[in-house]
Design an enzyme around this catalytic site. Structure first.
Site, PDB file in Angstrom:
ATOM      1  CG  HIS A  14      -8.437   5.435   2.406  1.00  0.00           C
ATOM      2  ND1 HIS A  14      -9.276   5.184   3.198  1.00  0.00           N
ATOM      3  CD2 HIS A  14      -7.654   4.218   2.272  1.00  0.00           C
ATOM      4  CE1 HIS A  14      -9.491   4.052   3.711  1.00  0.00           C
ATOM      5  NE2 HIS A  14      -8.472   3.455   2.804  1.00  0.00           N
ATOM      6  CD  GLU A  17     -11.098  -2.220   4.984  1.00  0.00           C
ATOM      7  OE1 GLU A  17     -10.924  -2.165   3.695  1.00  0.00           O
ATOM      8  OE2 GLU A  17     -10.780  -1.190   5.766  1.00  0.00           O
ATOM      9  CG  ASP A  36      -2.019  -1.124   1.043  1.00  0.00           C
ATOM     10  OD1 ASP A  36      -1.893  -1.944   0.253  1.00  0.00           O
ATOM     11  OD2 ASP A  36      -2.854  -1.261   2.042  1.00  0.00           O
ATOM     12  CB  CYS A  43      -2.471  -2.879   4.781  1.00  0.00           C
ATOM     13  SG  CYS A  43      -4.150  -2.433   4.833  1.00  0.00           S
ATOM     14  CE  LYS A  51      -4.374  -4.073   0.758  1.00  0.00           C
ATOM     15  NZ  LYS A  51      -5.011  -3.036   1.471  1.00  0.00           N
ATOM     16  CB  SER A  55     -13.257   0.926   5.050  1.00  0.00           C
ATOM     17  OG  SER A  55     -12.601   1.643   4.066  1.00  0.00           O
ATOM     18  CB  ALA A  94      -0.437   1.771   8.244  1.00  0.00           C
ATOM     19  CG  ASP A 106      -6.484   0.121   0.777  1.00  0.00           C
ATOM     20  OD1 ASP A 106      -7.090  -1.158   1.057  1.00  0.00           O
ATOM     21  OD2 ASP A 106      -7.146   1.105   1.616  1.00  0.00           O
ATOM     22  CG  HIS A 133     -11.059   1.372  -0.571  1.00  0.00           C
ATOM     23  ND1 HIS A 133     -10.888  -0.001  -0.335  1.00  0.00           N
ATOM     24  CD2 HIS A 133     -10.440   2.044   0.412  1.00  0.00           C
ATOM     25  CE1 HIS A 133     -10.184  -0.197   0.703  1.00  0.00           C
ATOM     26  NE2 HIS A 133      -9.729   0.882   1.315  1.00  0.00           N
TER      27      HIS A 133
HETATM   28  C1  VGL Z   1      -5.007   0.994   5.373  1.00  0.00           C
HETATM   29  C2  VGL Z   1      -6.430   2.097   6.678  1.00  0.00           C
HETATM   30  C3  VGL Z   1      -7.562   1.631   5.828  1.00  0.00           C
HETATM   31  C4  VGL Z   1      -3.464   0.386   5.363  1.00  0.00           C
HETATM   32  C5  VGL Z   1      -5.756   0.638   4.552  1.00  0.00           C
HETATM   33  O1  VGL Z   1      -3.007   0.225   3.952  1.00  0.00           O
HETATM   34  O2  VGL Z   1      -2.895   0.021   6.212  1.00  0.00           O
HETATM   35  N1  VGL Z   1      -5.311   1.218   6.730  1.00  0.00           N
HETATM   36  N2  VGL Z   1      -6.993   1.063   4.594  1.00  0.00           N
HETATM   37 ZN    ZN Z   2      -8.445   1.180   3.037  1.00  0.00          ZN
END
Ligand code: VGL
Ligand code: ZN
Length: 181
Positions: A69, A99, A8, A131, A92, A58, A127, A50, A52
């Site tokens: 995001h 989620e 990510d 993830c 993903k 989420s 993070a 990510d 979305h």
């Molecule tokens: C993530 C919060 C929401 C990540 C993804 O990539 O860690 N954190 N979506």
């Molecule tokens: Zn996300």
């Protein structure tokens, strides 16, 4: 066979993005250095993203925990590290009502790695406590040898990040530094 899994590293997770990981951009050069090293070794380079839809569960406006995001095909969803041509991109959480923190969840990542004969994965990105953690836990569940590259991950909250690293280590992941590679 080895794989580098870059989790990510997208514009919205960098400072200035909608869900920034503090100093997330500081690991970009480290990860790009790792990409070069792994390319030379002939390892597989995988990048998760990510991905979305605009009405993802989420998001706060849908009652979820996060600001909007990484919406599909927007600037915020772009991957910010330079990837080789043959990198495998895994999208993903690309359905409105599902989620997925882990790059293995709802994707064919495990099949791809197994098919290529990958035994060991090296994980970096953001993070750490979301993830990266979920991806590393699933990699362990799929019986890959898991190495987490400490100076090539960033968390949102330092105490949560430390907790995630200890948990991963307890479950069998090895925490290493990029200098050891
Ligand atoms: C993530 C919060 C929401 C990540 C993804 O990539 O860690 N954190 N979506
Ligand atoms: Zn996300």
């Amino acid at each position: 066979m080895e794989a580098l899994i870059i989790v990510d590293m997208q514009r919205d997770f960098m400072p200035g993005g909608t869900l920034p990981v503090p100093e997330g951009d500081k690991i970009i050069p480290t990860i790009e250095g790792l990409i070069e090293k792994f390319k030379k070794k002939g390892a597989l380079i995988v990048a998760t993203r990510d991905w979305h839809p605009p009405n993802h569960i989420s998001f706060k406006e849908q009652g979820g925990p996060w600001p909007r995001h990484c919406v599909q095909n927007t600037k915020g969803a772009e991957i910010v590290v330079k990837l080789p041509e043959n990198a495998i991109i895994i999208s993903k959480a690309d359905e409105p009502d599902k989620e997925a923190y882990s790059g293995f969840e709802g994707t064919n990542l495990a099949e791809i790695l197994k098919e290529k004969g990958v035994k060991r994965v090296y994980i970096c990105g953001v993070a750490t406590e979301y993830c990266v953690r979920a991806t590393a836990l699933d990699a362990l569940k799929h019986s890959f040898e898991v190495y987490l590259i400490r100076d090539a991950v960033k968390g949102i909250k330092p105490e949560d990040e430390e907790k995630a690293l200890r948990e991963l280590e307890d479950k069998g992941a090895k925490i290493i530094s990029s200098a050891e590679l």
